[in-house]
Write a protein that holds these residues in place. Structure first.
Motif, PDB file in Angstrom:
ATOM      1  N   UNK A 256       0.796  -1.227   0.000  1.00  0.00           N
ATOM      2  CA  UNK A 256       0.000   0.000   0.000  1.00  0.00           C
ATOM      3  C   UNK A 256       0.826   1.274   0.000  1.00  0.00           C
ATOM      4  N   UNK A 257       2.162   1.156   0.139  1.00  0.00           N
ATOM      5  CA  UNK A 257       3.001   2.344  -0.034  1.00  0.00           C
ATOM      6  C   UNK A 257       4.434   1.929  -0.354  1.00  0.00           C
ATOM      7  N   UNK A 258       5.272   2.895  -0.651  1.00  0.00           N
ATOM      8  CA  UNK A 258       6.639   2.615  -1.109  1.00  0.00           C
ATOM      9  C   UNK A 258       7.530   2.066  -0.012  1.00  0.00           C
ATOM     10  N   UNK A 259       7.303   2.456   1.240  1.00  0.00           N
ATOM     11  CA  UNK A 259       8.118   1.972   2.352  1.00  0.00           C
ATOM     12  C   UNK A 259       7.903   0.474   2.553  1.00  0.00           C
ATOM     13  N   UNK A 260       6.638   0.050   2.533  1.00  0.00           N
ATOM     14  CA  UNK A 260       6.321  -1.366   2.692  1.00  0.00           C
ATOM     15  C   UNK A 260       6.866  -2.172   1.509  1.00  0.00           C
ATOM     16  N   UNK A 261       6.844  -1.582   0.333  1.00  0.00           N
ATOM     17  CA  UNK A 261       7.381  -2.262  -0.847  1.00  0.00           C
ATOM     18  C   UNK A 261       8.871  -2.552  -0.675  1.00  0.00           C
ATOM     19  N   UNK A 262       9.599  -1.615  -0.094  1.00  0.00           N
ATOM     20  CA  UNK A 262      11.030  -1.834   0.111  1.00  0.00           C
ATOM     21  C   UNK A 262      11.266  -3.001   1.072  1.00  0.00           C
ATOM     22  N   UNK A 263      10.454  -3.078   2.129  1.00  0.00           N
ATOM     23  CA  UNK A 263      10.598  -4.183   3.068  1.00  0.00           C
ATOM     24  C   UNK A 263      10.332  -5.523   2.410  1.00  0.00           C
ATOM     25  N   UNK A 264       9.275  -5.598   1.599  1.00  0.00           N
ATOM     26  CA  UNK A 264       8.943  -6.837   0.894  1.00  0.00           C
ATOM     27  C   UNK A 264      10.043  -7.187  -0.106  1.00  0.00           C
ATOM     28  N   UNK A 265      10.532  -6.200  -0.827  1.00  0.00           N
ATOM     29  CA  UNK A 265      11.602  -6.416  -1.804  1.00  0.00           C
ATOM     30  C   UNK A 265      12.831  -7.037  -1.120  1.00  0.00           C
ATOM     31  N   UNK A 266      13.207  -6.494   0.027  1.00  0.00           N
ATOM     32  CA  UNK A 266      14.372  -7.010   0.754  1.00  0.00           C
ATOM     33  C   UNK A 266      14.146  -8.454   1.193  1.00  0.00           C
ATOM     34  N   UNK A 267      12.933  -8.758   1.687  1.00  0.00           N
ATOM     35  CA  UNK A 267      12.626 -10.113   2.151  1.00  0.00           C
ATOM     36  C   UNK A 267      12.670 -11.117   1.001  1.00  0.00           C
ATOM     37  N   UNK A 268      12.114 -10.728  -0.139  1.00  0.00           N
ATOM     38  CA  UNK A 268      12.113 -11.618  -1.304  1.00  0.00           C
ATOM     39  C   UNK A 268      13.533 -12.032  -1.666  1.00  0.00           C
ATOM     40  N   UNK A 281       5.397  -8.356  -7.753  1.00  0.00           N
ATOM     41  CA  UNK A 281       5.309  -7.261  -6.775  1.00  0.00           C
ATOM     42  C   UNK A 281       4.851  -5.990  -7.469  1.00  0.00           C
ATOM     43  N   UNK A 282       3.855  -5.332  -6.882  1.00  0.00           N
ATOM     44  CA  UNK A 282       3.404  -4.019  -7.360  1.00  0.00           C
ATOM     45  C   UNK A 282       3.121  -3.161  -6.143  1.00  0.00           C
ATOM     46  N   UNK A 283       3.416  -1.880  -6.236  1.00  0.00           N
ATOM     47  CA  UNK A 283       3.310  -0.985  -5.073  1.00  0.00           C
ATOM     48  C   UNK A 283       2.454   0.228  -5.376  1.00  0.00           C
ATOM     49  N   UNK A 284       1.915   0.813  -4.327  1.00  0.00           N
ATOM     50  CA  UNK A 284       1.321   2.147  -4.416  1.00  0.00           C
ATOM     51  C   UNK A 284       2.430   3.115  -3.987  1.00  0.00           C
ATOM     52  N   UNK A 285       2.649   4.165  -4.755  1.00  0.00           N
ATOM     53  CA  UNK A 285       3.729   5.152  -4.604  1.00  0.00           C
ATOM     54  C   UNK A 285       4.908   4.710  -5.441  1.00  0.00           C
TER      55      UNK A 285
END
Length: 347
Positions: A256-268, A281-285
């Motif tokens: 739902x935002x760019x910060x959460x996307x970075x966390x998911x990206x790192x975990x992947x 993966x798709x993000x809002x922001x």
């Protein structure tokens, strides 16, 4: 006969005054005021002499004193939630640019998502007698408080006082629906949503857009795939590690935002998974890093700079017409498709 004007050199610790400029330019203080503000007549050669003297002395107008004298402020406040987040930094940049264009001085506060810091900033802005305030609020309290002191407010990015204050937001619901529908269209059935909150208008509307896209695709919502992932990269990464380690992991994630996307990206990547071969993966922001990594990340893009600029324009209109009805402006968003989304892996 030549008359020389001599003035005592200014102490390095003393700020130049309008009297100092008047003596240096050989004119009255009222002439200096007219020349510097452009209000009233001053001959062009006199104006140039005053401006040159002011520049040489390093004179800076006392905006606070002028406000007290004229009862008109040319300062506006902006309260943003977290300047470490590129979204809020870009929003503040847009607001600052537009404020400058309109002759306002901007007073910026970073509230760090703290209700106490938000309250203290609001009190400081009341004391400064600002003409108006732009805020990314965490509750209705700040807008209510400022309005009670007669200060116009524009809530930007999210709204708590719609109907009583102006707002400038983006199409959160349609953006989330479009992003999720993109994943559904690729064939994904297990789509996780990483979201920080669902009580504010941003989180609520993005959650609703996600649910609407699943419903339209005939997909039953799995509550376990709606992940409350905190407010920062570290929290999002921890939650992503948990859900992606499982045997029945999602094949796609919408954050739902760019910060959460970075966390998911790192975990992947920490788990040795591949984007998009193992998980889409798709993000809002649309944060800058998303177009710099490999593969690049698909994202819902909003014109954040324009969001800040539009909020200042709305505030300026409210200052000029304080009795007009409140207005909420909704700006468009668009899905930028990059390399991080693909059909799910074959089972």
């Amino acid at each position: 006969m030549t008359v020389e004007r001599r003035s005592t050199p200014l102490s390095r610790s003393r700020r130049p005054t309008i009297k100092d400029v008047a003596e240096a330019a050989g004119v009255s203080r009222s002439t200096v005021s007219r020349a510097l503000t452009g209000r009233g007549y001053a001959a062009s050669d006199v104006r140039e002499r005053v401006l040159r003297a002011a520049a040489e002395l390093g004179y800076v107008p006392d905006v606070m004193a002028r406000t007290l004298k004229q009862q008109v402020s040319r300062s506006v406040g902006i309260l943003v939630s977290d300047l470490r987040n590129p979204f809020y930094a870009e929003l503040a940049a847009g607001a600052s640019s537009e404020a400058r264009e309109r002759g306002y001085t901007m007073v910026l506060f970073d509230t760090s998502l703290s209700a106490q810091a938000e309250s203290e900033a609001a009190e400081a802005l009341v004391a400064l007698r600002v003409a108006g305030v732009i805020v990314t609020p965490t509750s209705s309290a700040v807008s209510t408080y400022l309005s009670s002191h007669g200060i116009p407010v524009v809530e930007v990015d999210r709204q708590f006082a719609a109907g009583s204050t102006d707002g400038v937001v983006v199409g959160n619901r349609v953006g989330a629906r479009t992003a999720t529908a993109h994943l559904v269209g690729l064939g994904h059935r297990r789509i996780a949503l990483f979201i920080d909150e669902t009580d504010w208008t941003t989180g609520y509307e993005r959650h609703q857009g996600y649910l609407e896209a699943l419903s339209a695709g005939g997909i039953t919502v799995d509550p376990d795939l709606v992940v409350s992932s905190g407010w920062d990269v570290a929290d999002s990464r921890r939650r992503a590690l948990d859900i992606l380690r499982g045997p029945d992991r999602p094949t796609a994630v919408f954050t739902a935002n760019n910060v959460l996307a970075e966390g998911v990206w790192r975990a992947i990547h920490e788990l040795g998974l591949r984007v998009p071969a193992d998980i889409s993966l798709v993000a809002f922001d649309d944060a800058p890093w998303m177009s710099m990594v490999s593969p690049t990340v698909s994202a819902v893009s909003q014109d954040t700079f324009n969001l800040g600029a539009t909020s200042v324009r709305r505030l300026d209109e409210r200052i000029e017409r304080p009795e007009s009805d409140s207005v909420t402006t909704v700006l468009n968003v668009r899905l930028v498709q990059r390399e991080s989304t693909a059909p799910p892996p074959a089972l």
